[in-house]
Every structure is written in C-alpha cells, then in structure tokens.
Design a protein around this motif. Structure first.
Motif, short mmCIF file in Angstrom:
data_model
loop_
_atom_site.label_atom_id
_atom_site.label_comp_id
_atom_site.label_asym_id
_atom_site.label_seq_id
_atom_site.Cartn_x
_atom_site.Cartn_y
_atom_site.Cartn_z
N VAL A 145 -18.89 -6.70 -82.43
CA VAL A 145 -18.79 -5.23 -82.48
C VAL A 145 -17.32 -4.85 -82.69
CG1 VAL A 145 -19.19 -3.08 -81.25
CG2 VAL A 145 -20.78 -5.00 -80.97
N VAL A 146 -17.06 -4.00 -83.68
CA VAL A 146 -15.69 -3.63 -84.03
C VAL A 146 -15.49 -2.13 -83.79
CG1 VAL A 146 -13.96 -3.57 -85.86
CG2 VAL A 146 -15.62 -5.44 -85.77
N PRO A 147 -14.45 -1.72 -83.06
CA PRO A 147 -14.18 -0.29 -82.85
C PRO A 147 -13.67 0.35 -84.15
CG PRO A 147 -12.43 -1.61 -81.89
CD PRO A 147 -13.48 -2.58 -82.34
N PRO A 148 -13.77 1.67 -84.26
CA PRO A 148 -13.39 2.34 -85.52
C PRO A 148 -11.96 2.08 -85.95
CG PRO A 148 -14.60 3.84 -84.09
CD PRO A 148 -14.34 2.61 -83.28
N GLU A 149 -11.00 2.02 -85.01
CA GLU A 149 -9.60 1.86 -85.39
C GLU A 149 -9.29 0.50 -86.00
OE1 GLU A 149 -9.93 1.03 -80.92
OE2 GLU A 149 -10.71 2.48 -82.37
N ALA A 150 -10.19 -0.49 -85.82
CA ALA A 150 -9.95 -1.82 -86.34
C ALA A 150 -10.78 -2.14 -87.58
CB ALA A 150 -10.22 -2.87 -85.27
N MET A 151 -11.59 -1.20 -88.03
CA MET A 151 -12.50 -1.46 -89.14
C MET A 151 -11.76 -1.88 -90.40
SD MET A 151 -15.69 -1.14 -88.30
CE MET A 151 -16.51 -0.85 -89.86
N GLY A 152 -10.68 -1.21 -90.73
CA GLY A 152 -9.96 -1.53 -91.96
C GLY A 152 -8.92 -2.62 -91.82
N GLN A 153 -8.82 -3.23 -90.64
CA GLN A 153 -7.79 -4.23 -90.39
C GLN A 153 -8.31 -5.66 -90.46
OE1 GLN A 153 -4.60 -3.22 -89.99
NE2 GLN A 153 -5.35 -1.12 -90.25
N ILE A 154 -9.61 -5.85 -90.30
CA ILE A 154 -10.18 -7.20 -90.20
C ILE A 154 -10.65 -7.65 -91.57
CG2 ILE A 154 -11.98 -8.60 -89.12
CD1 ILE A 154 -11.94 -6.68 -86.77
N GLY A 155 -10.35 -8.90 -91.92
CA GLY A 155 -10.78 -9.48 -93.18
C GLY A 155 -11.27 -10.90 -92.98
N ASP A 156 -11.75 -11.49 -94.04
CA ASP A 156 -12.27 -12.85 -94.00
C ASP A 156 -11.16 -13.83 -93.58
OD1 ASP A 156 -13.78 -15.13 -94.29
OD2 ASP A 156 -13.71 -15.14 -96.48
N GLY A 157 -11.46 -14.66 -92.60
CA GLY A 157 -10.51 -15.68 -92.14
C GLY A 157 -9.61 -15.24 -91.00
N ASP A 158 -9.67 -13.98 -90.59
CA ASP A 158 -8.84 -13.52 -89.49
C ASP A 158 -9.31 -14.11 -88.16
OD1 ASP A 158 -7.20 -12.02 -91.08
OD2 ASP A 158 -8.27 -10.13 -90.75
N ARG A 159 -8.34 -14.51 -87.36
CA ARG A 159 -8.65 -15.01 -86.02
C ARG A 159 -8.75 -13.84 -85.06
NH1 ARG A 159 -10.57 -19.53 -84.29
NH2 ARG A 159 -9.09 -19.74 -82.56
N LEU A 160 -9.87 -13.80 -84.31
CA LEU A 160 -10.15 -12.66 -83.45
C LEU A 160 -10.22 -13.11 -82.00
CD1 LEU A 160 -13.10 -11.12 -85.50
CD2 LEU A 160 -10.66 -10.74 -85.85
N ARG A 161 -9.76 -12.24 -81.11
CA ARG A 161 -9.98 -12.41 -79.67
C ARG A 161 -11.16 -11.50 -79.32
NH1 ARG A 161 -8.44 -15.43 -75.17
NH2 ARG A 161 -6.25 -15.40 -75.85
N VAL A 162 -12.25 -12.09 -78.81
CA VAL A 162 -13.45 -11.32 -78.52
C VAL A 162 -13.85 -11.53 -77.06
CG1 VAL A 162 -14.25 -11.42 -80.90
CG2 VAL A 162 -14.97 -13.19 -79.29
N PHE A 163 -14.47 -10.51 -76.52
CA PHE A 163 -15.04 -10.58 -75.17
C PHE A 163 -16.55 -10.73 -75.28
CE2 PHE A 163 -11.56 -8.08 -72.70
CZ PHE A 163 -10.70 -9.15 -72.90
N ASP A 164 -17.09 -11.60 -74.47
CA ASP A 164 -18.54 -11.75 -74.37
C ASP A 164 -19.01 -10.89 -73.20
OD1 ASP A 164 -21.14 -12.49 -74.40
OD2 ASP A 164 -20.81 -14.60 -73.86
N VAL A 165 -19.53 -9.72 -73.52
CA VAL A 165 -19.93 -8.74 -72.51
C VAL A 165 -21.43 -8.51 -72.64
CG1 VAL A 165 -19.52 -6.44 -71.55
CG2 VAL A 165 -17.68 -7.66 -72.73
#
Length: 448
Positions: A145-165
């Motif tokens: 799940v991506v918040p609106p402010e990050a929608m245009g920042q993420i692309g293929d191959g980007d390393r993400l920090r995610v929470f499992d909630v």
C-alpha cells in the motif's frame, strides 16, 4: 706562501658570504618587525637561512607554532582559570547523572503483531488501487500500500522499507510503504566523507572523527537521558557542552597550551551563550511547541519544551564556537612565531583582524543554515497572505530567529575573549638584541 694566501682568501670569502647571509636574515626580520607583522610582505626565514644564521647548523622549531614556548607562569595561570570550570563539569556530571528509575518508559515503535522488512518494487504503483507490486528478500511476491505523497516517487527496482501491519489488510494488503530503504547509500556517503576527511586532513582528520564519535556518545549517554529524567535543562546543556568540547578539542587538536587556550575561550563563550539563551527564551516567551516531536514530548512525558529549546540553543552553538576559538588561538600563536618582537597589544589587534573576518563569514553561515532548514516554512509564509509582523512573530519563525541571534551573539563575543586569553598566555615580546629562533617551515609571501 702562495697556498697560505689562497687559503686566507678563501677563508675571507666564506666569512663574507656568511656575514651577508646573516645580514640578509636580520634584514628580513627587521622588515617583518618594522612593517607591523607584514602589512606589506611577510617572509619567514627558510630552513637554509636558519642553518646559515646558526653557527651550529641547528634549525629550531617544528612548525605549527612549536617554536613558541609558553613559560610556566602563563601555563599555570591558564590552568588555574580553567580548573574551576572543569571541576564544575565533573560535579555537574555526578549531580545530574540520570537515574534509570526516573526515566520514562520507552515507547514501542511497532504495534503488537506488526514488523518491518525490506522489499524491491517490481513496477510503478497503480494509481487506482494505490498498490505497488514488490518482492521480499526471500522472493515472495507481495503488494504494498502506497500513500498519495509517494505515488510518483516509486519505480521499478526501488528498495522499499515496508511495515507488515495485519490491520491494514482492509486497504488491499497488509504491507504498507513507510519509506525508501536508505542503508546502502547512506553507508556509501559516510565512507566517502570519512575517506575525504582522512585523505585531506590525514591523522588530524581521523582524530576529528574520533572526537566527533566521542561527542555523540556524551550526548546520547548523558544529555538525552538527563533531560528525559527531568533534570534542569540549562545545567545539563552546559555540562554536556563542556564534556564534548574537552573531547573534541583535545582529541582533534592535541594536548597543548594552544588547545587549552581555545578550550577556555570556548567554555566562556558557552557560558555567554547560555545566559543569552535563557534571557531570550524568557523574554520572547518561547514555548517550543512548533514541531510534532515537541508536542509528543509534552503530551506523553510532560517535558518543559521551553527548557528543551534552551538546551538546544547551547548545544547548537558548540560547533561554531569551537571553530572560531581554535582559529583565534592558532592565529595568535602563528603571529607570535613570525613576529617574536611584537607586543601583546599588537598581537591582539592583528589577530582580531582575522577574527572580524571570521565573524562576518560565520554569522551569515549560521543564518543560511537555518534558512535552509526552515525552507518549507518560508515557502508557506510566502504563499500566505497575512501581515508581515504577524508572520514574523509566530512561534515557528521566532524559534528560528532566536536560534540565529543567540548563536551569533555567543560566537561574536567568544572571539575577542579567546584572542585576549591567547595574547596573554603566549610568550611576551622577545628582546630586540636577542637571537630569534627560526622555524623550519616554507616561507610565506603575501602581496602588498
């Protein structure tokens, strides 16, 4: 007889060359003295000239002011002035040391059942579902799940920090984007920084890094727990700053009278900064509630945010004060080395010329640093139609203004104080008829 005549002729020629070299060196020193420390041309004697002027062929001094010897009386007076401050620091550490029982309970970062992990984005986020396909490090395919402010920042191959909630499953996935994974680029940037510092400053740069690490240990190990345990902010700030300055100055610059002079000037400057910070915080009525973190500290732990703000003012002034005091102490020592016959008044006057240039550059450096940090706030102010005096006196803006002014006042007053101490501690003017020790350093030539 002919050989004896030739021998006398050669001996006379050598004596004449030696006399001319000695005379040249004396003339250079006289020029340095008469020209008031080189307002025209400052030229140190070279190593060869120093050997020629010394009948034993010895070169005195080792650069960096090593040939300037401080007498025992001046060194003793310096330590007598510094000792009460160091004693107060030790007593303050003992009295203010945080008790574990008085510290508030720490907050868990994750809710029960939640956790943190890394994932690699497989594509750009879907604007309709606000989900981005990704893979965990073990190869498991997931959606995040991506918040609106990050929608245009993420692309293929980007390393993400995610929470499992688990509670977030209602939004389409239990995995929620928190931020980008920045461990690797940050580590590379830190390695580049260390490499550049060590490559340029060598052992001195490595020592500065070690001092910086020790300073952070003092802040994290003492200052933060002491504030959270309810200890008075201003004494905590002064004790922390004193400990940090002792670590940083002696580790980075070595144990010497020059460094001790800079330390005394720094501690006096910190005391001035603390007094101005207290007066400014009380007079301007700083509440310290401008940030979300400050509000959390007040609501959850009941901290006095104005005290926290005041402590921050003192700690923020440490780096700049350290910079100007060590520079001024070094300036006085170097001036004494190249002008052994100058009076203490003249040393102070010339070193203050350097200090005034330093004041001019450092003051706007502090201002620009705060402008950069508060740039989003300034943009909002520019976009808001409101009276200028109202915008200028809001809590967020006032805090930045007070930080700039308090830090600037402290460093400006620390410069003449440190310069005066150094001019008193450094050896007095040499006798005009006494031989002058020459430093084995390259000649310095300044344009008129």
């Amino acid at each position: 007889m002919g050989e004896q005549s030739v021998g006398r002729h050669r001996s006379g020629a050598q004596s004449e060359r030696h006399r001319r070299r000695s005379t040249t060196l004396s003339d250079r020193r006289a020029l340095l003295h008469d020209d008031e420390l080189g307002s025209g041309v400052i030229a140190r004697p070279t190593a060869r000239e120093a050997r020629d002027s010394d009948p034993h062929g010895h070169v005195h001094g080792h650069g960096h002011g090593a040939s300037v010897r401080v007498d025992r009386r001046s060194a003793l007076a310096l330590w007598l002035a510094l000792a009460p401050m160091l004693l107060a620091t030790v007593v303050g550490l003992v009295l203010l040391w945080p008790n574990a029982a008085e510290l508030p309970e720490r907050m868990p970062y994750f809710a029960e059942g939640a956790g943190s992990t890394h994932a690699t984005a497989s594509a750009a986020p879907d604007a309709e579902t606000a989900l981005v396909p990704a893979r965990l490090d073990d190869g498991t395919a997931i959606e995040v799940v991506v918040p609106p402010e990050a929608m245009g920042q993420i692309g293929d191959g980007d390393r993400l920090r995610v929470f499992d909630v688990p509670e977030a499953a209602g939004y389409g996935s239990s995995y929620v984007f928190v931020d980008f994974a920045r461990e690797l680029p940050l580590a590379l940037l830190a390695l580049v920084f260390v490499g550049v510092v060590v490559a340029v400053a060598r052992w001195r740069g490595l020592a500065a890094l070690a001092g910086l690490a020790g300073a952070f240990v003092a802040i994290v190990g003492f200052a933060l727990p002491a504030l959270l345990s309810g200890q008075p902010a201003l004494p905590v700030a002064l004790v922390t700053a004193s400990v940090v300055m002792c670590i940083v100055l002696y580790v980075a610059h070595g144990f010497s009278t020059r460094t001790t002079t800079a330390l005394l000037g720094t501690l006096i400057g910190l005391a001035i900064t603390a007094a101005v910070a207290w007066a400014a915080t009380s007079g301007v009525r700083i509440m310290g509630t401008s940030s979300e973190e400050s509000q959390l500290l007040f609501q959850q732990f009941g901290l006095d945010l104005s005290d926290v703000f005041m402590c921050g003012l003192v700690l923020a002034g440490m780096g700049v004060l350290n910079d100007v005091t060590i520079t001024q102490a070094s300036a006085v020592w170097e001036l004494r080395e190249v002008a052994p016959r100058a009076s203490r008044r003249e040393l102070f006057r010339r070193a203050m010329r350097i200090g005034r240039d330093h004041i001019a550059s450092t003051v706007y450096t502090i201002a620009f640093a705060y402008v950069g940090a508060a740039l989003p706030l300034l943009l909002v102010m520019w976009l808001t139609i409101a009276p200028f005096d109202l915008q200028l006196t809001t809590g967020e803006v006032v805090e930045e203004i007070v930080r700039t002014l308090v830090g600037s006042i402290g460093l400006v007053l620390a410069i003449p104080v440190t310069t005066a101490i150094a001019a008193l501690v450094v050896p007095g003017a040499a006798d005009a008829d006494a031989p002058v020790e020459a430093a084995a350093t390259p000649r310095l030539v300044a344009s008129p």
